[in-house]
Design a protein around this motif. Structure first.
Motif, short mmCIF file in Angstrom:
data_model
loop_
_atom_site.label_atom_id
_atom_site.label_comp_id
_atom_site.label_asym_id
_atom_site.label_seq_id
_atom_site.Cartn_x
_atom_site.Cartn_y
_atom_site.Cartn_z
N GLY A 79 63.39 -3.40 63.40
CA GLY A 79 63.74 -2.02 63.68
C GLY A 79 63.05 -1.50 64.93
N LEU A 80 61.77 -1.85 65.09
CA LEU A 80 61.04 -1.39 66.27
C LEU A 80 61.61 -1.98 67.55
CD1 LEU A 80 57.31 -1.55 65.05
CD2 LEU A 80 58.78 0.46 65.28
N SER A 81 62.15 -3.19 67.47
CA SER A 81 62.71 -3.81 68.68
C SER A 81 63.87 -3.00 69.23
CB SER A 81 63.16 -5.25 68.38
OG SER A 81 64.30 -5.27 67.54
N VAL A 82 64.68 -2.41 68.35
CA VAL A 82 65.78 -1.56 68.81
C VAL A 82 65.23 -0.31 69.48
CG1 VAL A 82 67.80 -0.22 68.08
CG2 VAL A 82 67.32 -2.43 67.00
N CYS A 83 64.18 0.27 68.87
CA CYS A 83 63.53 1.44 69.48
C CYS A 83 63.03 1.12 70.88
CB CYS A 83 62.36 1.89 68.61
SG CYS A 83 62.75 3.20 67.46
N TYR A 84 62.26 0.05 70.98
CA TYR A 84 61.60 -0.25 72.25
C TYR A 84 62.60 -0.67 73.32
CZ TYR A 84 57.46 -0.17 69.27
OH TYR A 84 56.48 0.19 68.39
N ARG A 85 63.65 -1.37 72.93
CA ARG A 85 64.66 -1.76 73.92
C ARG A 85 65.48 -0.57 74.40
NH1 ARG A 85 67.43 -7.50 72.40
NH2 ARG A 85 68.41 -7.06 74.40
N SER A 86 65.51 0.50 73.60
CA SER A 86 66.19 1.72 74.03
C SER A 86 65.23 2.70 74.70
CB SER A 86 66.87 2.39 72.84
OG SER A 86 65.90 2.86 71.91
N ASN A 87 63.98 2.27 74.91
CA ASN A 87 62.95 3.08 75.57
C ASN A 87 62.54 4.28 74.71
OD1 ASN A 87 61.15 3.33 77.71
ND2 ASN A 87 62.46 4.77 78.81
N ASN A 88 62.53 4.11 73.41
CA ASN A 88 62.00 5.10 72.48
C ASN A 88 60.84 4.44 71.73
OD1 ASN A 88 63.97 7.37 72.80
ND2 ASN A 88 65.41 5.77 72.17
N TRP A 89 59.71 5.14 71.68
CA TRP A 89 58.47 4.47 71.26
C TRP A 89 57.99 4.99 69.91
CZ3 TRP A 89 57.44 0.25 73.92
CH2 TRP A 89 58.09 0.12 75.14
N ASN A 90 58.47 4.32 68.89
CA ASN A 90 58.06 4.63 67.51
C ASN A 90 56.78 3.86 67.20
OD1 ASN A 90 57.83 5.16 64.81
ND2 ASN A 90 59.69 4.10 64.19
N ILE A 91 55.66 4.57 67.06
CA ILE A 91 54.38 3.94 66.74
C ILE A 91 54.01 4.25 65.28
CG2 ILE A 91 51.98 3.67 67.52
CD1 ILE A 91 53.98 2.84 69.56
N GLY A 92 54.86 4.97 64.57
CA GLY A 92 54.52 5.42 63.23
C GLY A 92 55.18 4.66 62.11
N ALA A 93 55.50 3.40 62.31
CA ALA A 93 56.17 2.63 61.25
C ALA A 93 55.30 2.50 60.01
CB ALA A 93 56.56 1.24 61.77
N GLU A 94 53.98 2.55 60.18
CA GLU A 94 53.10 2.48 59.01
C GLU A 94 53.33 3.67 58.09
OE1 GLU A 94 49.67 0.66 56.95
OE2 GLU A 94 51.20 -0.04 58.35
N GLY A 95 53.53 4.85 58.67
CA GLY A 95 53.81 6.03 57.86
C GLY A 95 55.18 5.96 57.21
N GLN A 96 56.17 5.46 57.94
CA GLN A 96 57.52 5.32 57.39
C GLN A 96 57.54 4.27 56.28
OE1 GLN A 96 59.20 4.49 61.25
NE2 GLN A 96 58.31 6.43 61.92
N PHE A 97 56.74 3.23 56.42
CA PHE A 97 56.56 2.23 55.37
C PHE A 97 56.03 2.91 54.10
CE2 PHE A 97 53.82 -0.74 53.12
CZ PHE A 97 54.48 -1.95 53.16
N THR A 98 55.03 3.77 54.27
CA THR A 98 54.40 4.44 53.13
C THR A 98 55.36 5.41 52.45
OG1 THR A 98 52.23 4.25 54.20
CG2 THR A 98 52.45 5.88 52.43
N ILE A 99 56.07 6.21 53.24
CA ILE A 99 57.01 7.18 52.67
C ILE A 99 58.16 6.46 51.98
CG2 ILE A 99 58.67 8.99 53.22
CD1 ILE A 99 55.79 9.93 53.19
N GLY A 100 58.62 5.36 52.56
CA GLY A 100 59.67 4.58 51.91
C GLY A 100 59.22 4.07 50.55
N ALA A 101 57.96 3.65 50.46
CA ALA A 101 57.43 3.18 49.18
C ALA A 101 57.36 4.32 48.17
CB ALA A 101 56.04 2.58 49.39
N ILE A 102 56.97 5.52 48.64
CA ILE A 102 56.86 6.67 47.74
C ILE A 102 58.24 7.10 47.23
CG2 ILE A 102 56.25 9.11 47.61
CD1 ILE A 102 53.99 8.51 49.63
#
Length: 363
Positions: A76-99
């Motif tokens: 998922g991050l590869s799509v962000c970075y290749r489109s020049n959008n910088w998502n550094i918060g995947a750890e938080g999205q991982f946590t919210i997805g679990a919740i």
């Protein structure tokens, strides 16, 4: 005298391929130096770190368990970075997805149905996507920096999880331990093989990687990602919207991170607790760049980084080093990957004071 980086006229195709391998070799060399400075035999330490975890069937299952979230998030991050959008918060999205994915087994434990697990996975992906939509909204409406916003949201997600498992979701029969009730068997991700604990999350990761690779190579959306990532102005001439791409890339990466979160909780932990990740969301950034932002390359790099987690655990037992060694190896690998990539695109130029004065005098 000063040192400058001068952009090369063209990047070497050969070194673009060799760069990740060179980064791995440099990481091993400096890792051996680190073990020597710690008073450990470098050869024995590297064997314990990278070879020993691959010698048992059960450890191969553990490797697949740790690689699955890394691959899912990094794709998922590869799509962000290749489109020049910088998502550094995947750890938080991982946590919210679990919740969000755990709502059903925690709040409706009496519901025993084959639909429970699919709904949990869908809800986890939606939760991660909606949490990633926050930096997307702030970026498109208020031009905020998505790097800072997504990163700060990580701490909000982690503190929210901590509050839940110590408060309203705490198991009343759990002897005051900060965790939820254990998931019913209908809410547990099944194992792939009888020989170990590896579950279906690794299959989700491989399918996601192949699907995104197909999208990037053969579909219009992949072309849009590439064009906008290289030149937003060129994308506008082609009729592509950079605002829509921010939403698409951020929410897609958030959905994959959320799916990874609920898969980890359902398949490996079977309940929520204050700590559900050893830093998968941040390590996945290294996985994405080591895989050259190519989904198929990310599969390989995901297993390599998963090996650092297993190797760190094995090294603690066999040679008695700290668990922080894992972080050092991951940091070295990221440093050398970025350094090698930088030297592919730029050359180092030393500018002497006399040369600078002569240039300024001619101008």
């Amino acid at each position: 005298m000063r040192i400058e980086l001068e952009k090369r006229a063209s990047a070497s195709s050969l070194f673009q391929i060799v760069s990740p391998l060179l980064a791995l070799v440099l990481t091993l060399l400096f890792g051996a130096l680190m073990f020597w400075m710690l008073g450990k035999n470098p050869g024995h330490a590297l064997y314990a770190f990278f070879i020993e975890p691959l010698l048992e069937v059960w450890s191969l299952h553990e490797l697949a368990i740790k690689a699955a979230p890394l691959i899912l998030i990094a794709v998922g991050l590869s799509v962000c970075y290749r489109s020049n959008n910088w998502n550094i918060g995947a750890e938080g999205q991982f946590t919210i997805g679990a919740i969000v994915g755990s709502i059903l087994p925690v709040l409706v434990p009496q519901w025993h149905s084959p639909l429970v697990l699919p709904l949990m996975l869908i809800m986890g992906a939606i939760g991660g996507a909606l949490f990633a939509a926050i930096p997307a909204l702030l970026r498109t409406r208020f031009n905020t920096n998505e790097i800072l916003v997504s990163l700060m949201l990580v701490y909000i997600a982690q503190l929210f999880l901590d509050w839940l498992v110590r408060g309203p979701w705490r198991d009343p029969k759990g002897f005051n331990f900060p965790q939820t009730i254990s998931f019913a068997k209908e809410a547990v991700l099944p194992e792939l093989l009888e020989s170990g604990r590896a579950h279906w999350a690794i299959v989700f990761a491989i399918i996601a990687a192949v699907g995104i690779w197909f999208m990037m190579r053969y579909m219009l959306k992949g072309f849009e990602v590439t064009v906008l990532g290289r030149s937003e102005r060129a994308g506008r001439f082609a009729g592509f919207s950079s605002r829509r791409m921010v939403w698409f890339s951020m929410m897609l990466s958030g959905a994959f991170a959320g799916l990874a979160g609920i898969s980890e909780v359902s398949g490996s932990i079977n309940h929520l607790q204050p700590s559900i990740s050893p830093g998968y969301g941040f390590t996945a950034i290294i996985v994405a760049f080591l895989g050259r932002l190519n989904p198929l390359g990310i599969i390989v790099s995901g297993f390599i980084l998963a090996l650092t987690y297993l190797g760190g655990e094995a090294a603690q037992l066999s040679i008695g080093v700290s668990d922080k060694v894992t972080r050092v190896f991951q940091g070295l690998l990221l440093f050398f990957v970025l350094s090698c990539d930088t030297l592919i695109l730029y050359r180092i130029r030393i500018v002497l004071s006399s040369d600078r004065a002569a240039v300024e005098g001619r101008s």
